[in-house]
Design a protein around this motif. Structure first.
Motif, mmCIF file in Angstrom:
data_model
loop_
_atom_site.group_PDB
_atom_site.id
_atom_site.type_symbol
_atom_site.label_atom_id
_atom_site.label_comp_id
_atom_site.label_asym_id
_atom_site.label_seq_id
_atom_site.Cartn_x
_atom_site.Cartn_y
_atom_site.Cartn_z
ATOM 1 N N LEU A 28 27.231 82.877 37.852
ATOM 2 C CA LEU A 28 28.608 83.351 37.722
ATOM 3 C C LEU A 28 29.335 82.605 36.597
ATOM 4 O O LEU A 28 29.975 83.211 35.732
ATOM 5 N N ALA A 29 29.196 81.272 36.601
ATOM 6 C CA ALA A 29 29.865 80.449 35.591
ATOM 7 C C ALA A 29 29.319 80.775 34.202
ATOM 8 O O ALA A 29 30.075 80.947 33.236
ATOM 9 N N ARG A 30 28.012 80.886 34.084
ATOM 10 C CA ARG A 30 27.385 81.131 32.780
ATOM 11 C C ARG A 30 27.806 82.490 32.215
ATOM 12 O O ARG A 30 28.118 82.617 31.038
ATOM 13 N N ARG A 31 27.818 83.509 33.065
ATOM 14 C CA ARG A 31 28.163 84.845 32.570
ATOM 15 C C ARG A 31 29.636 84.936 32.180
ATOM 16 O O ARG A 31 30.002 85.714 31.301
ATOM 17 N N ALA A 32 30.463 84.129 32.824
ATOM 18 C CA ALA A 32 31.881 84.076 32.409
ATOM 19 C C ALA A 32 31.991 83.360 31.066
ATOM 20 O O ALA A 32 32.666 83.833 30.136
ATOM 21 N N GLN A 33 31.294 82.222 30.944
ATOM 22 C CA GLN A 33 31.375 81.448 29.701
ATOM 23 C C GLN A 33 30.849 82.245 28.515
ATOM 24 O O GLN A 33 31.401 82.177 27.414
ATOM 25 N N GLY A 211 40.191 91.048 36.324
ATOM 26 C CA GLY A 211 40.874 92.307 36.010
ATOM 27 C C GLY A 211 40.400 92.895 34.690
ATOM 28 O O GLY A 211 40.919 93.911 34.234
ATOM 29 N N ILE A 212 39.390 92.264 34.052
ATOM 30 C CA ILE A 212 38.836 92.791 32.791
ATOM 31 C C ILE A 212 37.770 93.821 33.155
ATOM 32 O O ILE A 212 36.732 93.479 33.731
ATOM 33 N N HIS A 213 38.032 95.093 32.820
ATOM 34 C CA HIS A 213 37.109 96.136 33.271
ATOM 35 C C HIS A 213 35.901 96.292 32.362
ATOM 36 O O HIS A 213 34.839 96.704 32.790
ATOM 37 N N GLN A 214 36.081 95.972 31.079
ATOM 38 C CA GLN A 214 34.973 96.122 30.127
ATOM 39 C C GLN A 214 34.506 94.746 29.685
ATOM 40 O O GLN A 214 34.914 94.254 28.641
ATOM 41 N N LEU A 215 33.648 94.121 30.448
ATOM 42 C CA LEU A 215 33.097 92.829 30.027
ATOM 43 C C LEU A 215 32.013 93.102 28.990
ATOM 44 O O LEU A 215 31.202 94.022 29.174
ATOM 45 N N PRO A 216 31.966 92.307 27.898
ATOM 46 C CA PRO A 216 30.920 92.528 26.901
ATOM 47 C C PRO A 216 29.534 92.457 27.547
ATOM 48 O O PRO A 216 29.298 91.639 28.437
ATOM 49 N N ALA A 217 28.627 93.351 27.093
ATOM 50 C CA ALA A 217 27.270 93.387 27.664
ATOM 51 C C ALA A 217 26.513 92.120 27.300
ATOM 52 O O ALA A 217 26.749 91.512 26.252
ATOM 53 N N LEU A 218 25.610 91.700 28.157
ATOM 54 C CA LEU A 218 24.741 90.552 27.890
ATOM 55 C C LEU A 218 23.295 91.038 27.924
ATOM 56 O O LEU A 218 23.024 92.132 28.400
#
Ligand code: GLN
Length: 239
Positions: A28-33, A211-218
Motif C-alpha cells: 500500500l505504501a509503495r504504490r502510494a509513493q 479521492g483520486i479516481h485516476q491513479l497512474p498505472a504501474l
C-alpha cells in the motif's frame, strides 16, 4: 486525505500479523509513493491508543486467542469506530475481517465484534486451507481475485454489506461468496499477500482514501501473469 501525507495505520502487529500482513502495509505504501503521494506508516501495538485520524487502517489475520484479545482492545479503545465515522478506509484480513462484524467464534466461545460490518462468523465443519479465488463485484473495478486462505470460521453476510467476490476456488465466507464490503470498509479471507497478488485491490483502497479516481498505472506484469495462471488453473480444475 486528512493531512499532506497519506496516513496508514497497521493495527496491532503484535497480535494480528500471523500471515505476513506487513506485506499489505508495504504494498500500500509503495504504490502510494510511486504515485508521488507522501506516506506515513504507523504501527500501533495493542497496548497503545489507536489514532482516529488516519486515512487507512489495516487489520490482519490471527489465531483465535490474539483475535479475541484484539477485538476486546479495539472495542475498549474506540479509535477505529471514530475513524470510520470520519470516513477512514479499513481493510481487514481473515481474523481482522471477522472481528469487524457483530460476532465471531474463538476457542469455542462467541466473542463480540466491532459491529462495523453487517457480518457474523461461526465455525465451519472443516478448516478452510488452500487457494482462494473468485469473480469480484464488478462495481469495485477489480479483476479476478486470487489468494490463500487458512481459517476455521464461516462468515454470514447481512443486508448491510455486499460480497467482495463469488467463489470459484476455495471456501471464503461459505463456499459461495468471499469477503464483504460496505462504504470504505472491506474484508477478505485472502491472506498476507492479498495486496501483492491483487494490486488493483490496493489501488481501490488508495482511491477510497485519496479521492483520486485516476491513479497512474504501474507495471503489474507479474501480478497479472500470476492471476492469469491461477484463473486458467481454476477453470481447468472445474472443467
Ligand atoms: N481464528 C480465525 C479462524 O480460524 C481467523 C484465522 C485467521 O486469521 N487465519 O477462523
Amino acid at each position: 486525505m486528512s493531512t499532506e501525507s497519506l496516513r496508514i495505520v497497521w493495527i496491532y502487529p503484535d497480535l494480528l500479523s500471523t500471515y505476513g500482513d506487513r506485506g499489505n502495509v508495504l504494498i500500500l505504501a509503495r504504490r502510494a509513493q510511486l504515485r508521488g503521494l507522501p506516506v506515513e506508516v504507523l504501527e500501533v501495538r495493542s497496548d497503545q491508543r489507536l489514532p482516529a485520524t488516519a486515512d487507512i487502517y489495516l487489520v490482519g489475520g490471527g489465531e483465535d486467542g490474539p483475535q479475541a484479545l484484539g477485538a476486546q482492545r479495539l472495542l475498549a479503545d474506540g479509535g477505529l469506530h471514530r475513524a470510520v465515522a470520519q470516513g477512514s478506509v479499513v481493510f481487514g484480513v481473515c481474523a481482522g475481517y471477522q472481528l469487524l462484524g457483530t460476532s465471531f467464534f474463538a476457542k469455542g466461545t462467541k466473542c463480540a465484534g466491532l459491529e462495523l460490518l453487517d457480518i457474523s462468523s461461526d465455525r465451519g465443519p472443516t478448516r478452510a486451507v488452500g487457494e482462494l479465488a473468485g469473480e469480484v463485484d464488478p462495481r469495485l473495478g477489480i479483476p479476478y481475485l486470487t489468494g490463500f486462505e487458512n481459517h476455521g470460521g464461516r462468515t454470514h453476510l447481512g443486508r448491510g454489506v455486499s460480497p467482495l467476490a463469488r467463489v470459484t476456488a476455495g471456501v471464503g465466507n461459505d463456499g459461495v461468496t468471499e469477503g464483504a464490503w460496505r462504504g470504505k470498509l472491506l474484508g477478505t479471507y485472502s491472506h498476507g499477500p492479498a495486496l501483492a497478488r491483487n494490486p488493483a485491490l490496493a489501488d481501490l483502497l488508495l482511491r477510497w482514501a485519496t479521492g483520486i479516481h485516476q491513479l497512474p498505472a504501474l507495471d503489474d506484469t507479474w501480478a497479472d501473469r500470476l492471476r492469469s495462471e491461477r484463473r486458467a488453473a481454476v477453470a481447468a480444475a472445474r472443467a
